[in-house]
Every structure is written in C-alpha cells, then in structure tokens.
Write a protein that holds these residues in place. Structure first.
Motif, short mmCIF file in Angstrom:
data_model
loop_
_atom_site.label_atom_id
_atom_site.label_comp_id
_atom_site.label_asym_id
_atom_site.label_seq_id
_atom_site.Cartn_x
_atom_site.Cartn_y
_atom_site.Cartn_z
N GLY A 96 2.57 14.21 -14.54
CA GLY A 96 1.48 13.41 -14.00
C GLY A 96 2.02 12.21 -13.25
N ASP A 97 1.23 11.71 -12.31
CA ASP A 97 1.62 10.57 -11.50
C ASP A 97 0.42 9.65 -11.35
OD1 ASP A 97 3.46 9.15 -9.63
OD2 ASP A 97 1.88 9.68 -8.20
N THR A 98 0.51 8.46 -11.93
CA THR A 98 -0.59 7.51 -11.90
C THR A 98 -0.89 7.05 -10.48
OG1 THR A 98 0.00 6.77 -14.10
CG2 THR A 98 -1.41 5.32 -12.83
N ARG A 99 0.13 6.80 -9.70
CA ARG A 99 -0.06 6.25 -8.36
C ARG A 99 -0.88 7.17 -7.47
NH1 ARG A 99 4.16 5.61 -3.73
NH2 ARG A 99 2.98 4.28 -2.33
N SER A 100 -0.59 8.46 -7.51
CA SER A 100 -1.35 9.40 -6.67
C SER A 100 -2.53 10.00 -7.42
CB SER A 100 -0.43 10.52 -6.18
OG SER A 100 0.06 11.27 -7.27
N ASP A 101 -2.64 9.69 -8.70
CA ASP A 101 -3.71 10.22 -9.56
C ASP A 101 -3.71 11.75 -9.58
OD1 ASP A 101 -5.82 10.17 -11.38
OD2 ASP A 101 -7.35 10.06 -9.81
N LEU A 102 -2.53 12.33 -9.63
CA LEU A 102 -2.40 13.79 -9.72
C LEU A 102 -1.63 14.18 -10.96
CD1 LEU A 102 -1.63 14.74 -6.03
CD2 LEU A 102 -3.72 15.20 -7.30
#
Length: 178
Positions: free
Chosen positions: A112-118
C-alpha cells in the motif's frame, strides 16, 4: 476501460509497503490498450466490458464489518488494485473479495502507498477477468470518463457514474487524509 485507464495511471505509484523497500512490482509487460483500438461506442458497452473485472471488497475485523470498497482485477491470478485508505483506520483489517458473479475469496494485503492512496490485495484464484488497462499518455482534457464500482454498503451490483477529464498531470494538496 476508462476505470482501468485511471487505475493504470495510478498503479505506477505502488512502491511497496509504507515507504520501505519495494515489496511488490507489477509486471511491466502488461499490455496497454491503444485508444485508437477502442471499439466500445457507448457507456453501456464500456460498463459491460469492464464490470466483470470490478470487485466488491468487504473490510472486516474479528468484531464485524468495518466498511466496503471497490477494486479492479489487475492480473488473472488474483492481484487486485484498490485504495489504500480502505483499511488504514481498521486495526487488524481483513479483506473479503466478491466478484461480480458472486464468488467470494479471502484476500491478503500485498502493498500500500498512502501518498497515492493505492493498495494491492491478492486472492488465491486463477482465471479471473483482468481489466484492460489504457495508456495515460492518451488521455485528453475534455474527454468523457466513467467510474464503475460498488456504492458503500451496496452488494451484488456495481454502479456507473460519469464525468469529464478536467485536467491532467497536476498534483494538489488537501486538508483531509486523502
């Protein structure tokens, strides 16, 4: 196709688990559809082509259901792309994937990646209907797009909404978490 296009643009931002070393990389040989090859002439045709690749995600814990989300099948062997925020405030989140034909799978969190919300989830399945991803370089301002997904709490049927590409290649700030 449009939903797949938007997700394809964003999928490049998946860089692993919370800023650490990449723990998962999408297969870079995934073919992208050329916009000129598109034979789908109506929203209904696009919906019918994409809907089998859209899944309902139930986020739950030992205490019950915490929420619902949508995802899209990225590979026919069970990788699913969704939003990162669907689980971030749910302690020990678990995921149940329901395909549009009603088959349910337990899913594991991959990255998961918080910055891209993916985020990427994985189910143990083969032969899933993967989405056809488009080329983000071909998106033009003013083009009509559609989004297909499951409304919160609505299971069994996905919904469609539409809009217009208002800009591209921009970043914005928000006071919310996402």
């Amino acid at each position: 196709v449009t939903v797949a296009l938007i997700i394809a643009v964003s999928a490049g931002y998946i860089f692993g688990n919370r800023g650490g070393e990449p723990s998962f990389h999408f297969n870079s040989s995934t073919p992208l559809a050329d916009k000129g090859d598109n034979q789908l002439s109506s929203k209904s045709a696009v919906f019918n082509a994409v809907d089998p690749s859209v899944v309902l995600i139930t986020v739950y814990t030992e205490n019950g259901i915490s929420g619902y989300a949508s995802g899209v099948v990225y590979t026919d062997d069970g990788y699913i792309v969704t939003n990162d925020h669907i689980y971030t405030k749910v302690p020990s989140a678990k995921f149940l994937i329901t395909t549009n034909d009603g088959i349910e799978y337990d899913a594991a969190f991959v990255a998961g990646d918080t910055r891209s919300d993916l985020a990427v989830l994985k189910v143990e399945a083969v032969g899933l209907k993967k989405a056809l991803f488009g080329n983000s370089e071909q998106v033009l301002i003013g083009e009509e797009v559609i989004a297909i997904g499951y409304a919160s709490g609505v299971s069994g049927k996905s919904i469609l909404t539409s809009g217009t590409i208002s800009s591209n290649n921009i970043r914005f700030s928000s006071t919310s978490d996402y």
